[in-house]
Scaffold this motif. Sequence first.
Motif, PDB file in Angstrom:
ATOM      1  N   VAL A 152      55.704 -39.388  26.186  1.00 12.54           N
ATOM      2  CA  VAL A 152      54.840 -40.406  25.598  1.00 12.54           C
ATOM      3  C   VAL A 152      55.553 -41.757  25.678  1.00 12.54           C
TER       4      VAL A 152
ATOM      5  N   ALA B 167      51.531 -44.907  15.994  1.00 13.16           N
ATOM      6  CA  ALA B 167      50.294 -44.316  16.526  1.00 13.16           C
ATOM      7  C   ALA B 167      49.152 -45.330  16.500  1.00 13.16           C
ATOM      8  N   GLY B 168      49.505 -46.595  16.744  1.00 14.90           N
ATOM      9  CA  GLY B 168      48.482 -47.637  16.778  1.00 14.90           C
ATOM     10  C   GLY B 168      47.764 -47.842  15.456  1.00 14.90           C
TER      11      GLY B 168
ATOM     12  N   TYR C 103      50.095 -52.257  11.584  1.00 14.20           N
ATOM     13  CA  TYR C 103      49.920 -50.815  11.799  1.00 14.20           C
ATOM     14  C   TYR C 103      50.058 -50.051  10.490  1.00 14.20           C
TER      15      TYR C 103
ATOM     16  N   ALA D  43      38.628 -38.516  20.562  1.00 15.37           N
ATOM     17  CA  ALA D  43      39.611 -39.605  20.544  1.00 15.37           C
ATOM     18  C   ALA D  43      41.016 -39.055  20.774  1.00 15.37           C
ATOM     19  N   LYS D  44      41.299 -37.896  20.197  1.00 13.52           N
ATOM     20  CA  LYS D  44      42.609 -37.267  20.368  1.00 13.52           C
ATOM     21  C   LYS D  44      42.855 -36.923  21.840  1.00 13.52           C
TER      22      LYS D  44
ATOM     23  N   PRO E 281      51.929 -39.379  14.711  1.00 12.35           N
ATOM     24  CA  PRO E 281      51.773 -38.807  16.051  1.00 12.35           C
ATOM     25  C   PRO E 281      52.567 -37.507  16.172  1.00 12.35           C
TER      26      PRO E 281
ATOM     27  N   SER F 164      47.003 -45.260  13.370  1.00 14.70           N
ATOM     28  CA  SER F 164      46.240 -44.056  13.043  1.00 14.70           C
ATOM     29  C   SER F 164      46.592 -43.564  11.635  1.00 14.70           C
TER      30      SER F 164
ATOM     31  N   GLY G  56      45.509 -40.768  28.040  1.00  8.92           N
ATOM     32  CA  GLY G  56      46.050 -42.109  28.234  1.00  8.92           C
ATOM     33  C   GLY G  56      47.567 -42.113  28.220  1.00  8.92           C
ATOM     34  N   ASN G  57      48.174 -41.346  27.312  1.00  7.78           N
ATOM     35  CA  ASN G  57      49.634 -41.247  27.258  1.00  7.78           C
ATOM     36  C   ASN G  57      50.202 -40.616  28.521  1.00  7.78           C
TER      37      ASN G  57
ATOM     38  N   MET H  26      43.423 -40.122  23.847  1.00  7.09           N
ATOM     39  CA  MET H  26      44.762 -40.670  23.630  1.00  7.09           C
ATOM     40  C   MET H  26      45.804 -39.865  24.402  1.00  7.09           C
TER      41      MET H  26
ATOM     42  N   MET I  51      41.855 -37.935  13.181  1.00 10.53           N
ATOM     43  CA  MET I  51      41.336 -38.424  14.443  1.00 10.53           C
ATOM     44  C   MET I  51      40.398 -37.354  15.005  1.00 10.53           C
TER      45      MET I  51
END
Length: 144
Positions: free
Chosen positions: A52, A69-70, A127, A5-6, A76, A72, A12-13, A9, A1
Motif C-alpha cells: 500500500v 485512511a483518508g 483526517y 468502496a472498500k 486501515p 475513514s 486503487g492501492n 480502495m 466503509m
Amino acid sequence: MNPVAKKAMATGNKVASWMYLRSDGRMGGSARGVPVLVLTVPGRKTGKPRSVPVAFFKHNNGYLIAATAGGSKTNPQWIRNLGAARKAEIHIGERRYDVDARITDSAERDELWLNVVVKQAPSFAKYEEKSGRVIPIALLTPHS
C-alpha cells in the motif's frame, strides 16, 4: 466503509503501488507535498504480502507513518497487519529497506502527531477530525 468502496480502495492501492514500484517512485512519490513510500507487510490472517502507498515523515533514524485512511471511520488494514507482524519492507523511490515496526503508545503518538505530522503537513489534522478517531502512528526503523 461499504463493500464497493472498500473494493475500489483496494484496487486503487494495488494500481498505485504497482505504478510507484515500476517507476521507482517517480509516479506517486508524493501526495499533497508529502513524500510517499510503498509499505509491504504480511496479512495477519493470510500471511500474504500486501502493499500500500503511504505518506511518510522522516524521524530520527527512521520513518513514521500515520494510519489516516483518508479520514475513514476505521483504521486501515495495513496498520493492523503491521502491529501483528512488527516488521515490513518499504520502498522509497528506487531503494528498498527491511524495517522493524512499532505502533506508538498514546503519549508518544500525541507528541509525534502534533510535532511531526501536523507540523509538516497541517492538512493531516483534517483526517483526524473527519474520521472521529485517534489516528495511529507507526515508527519504521530500517535494519542496519
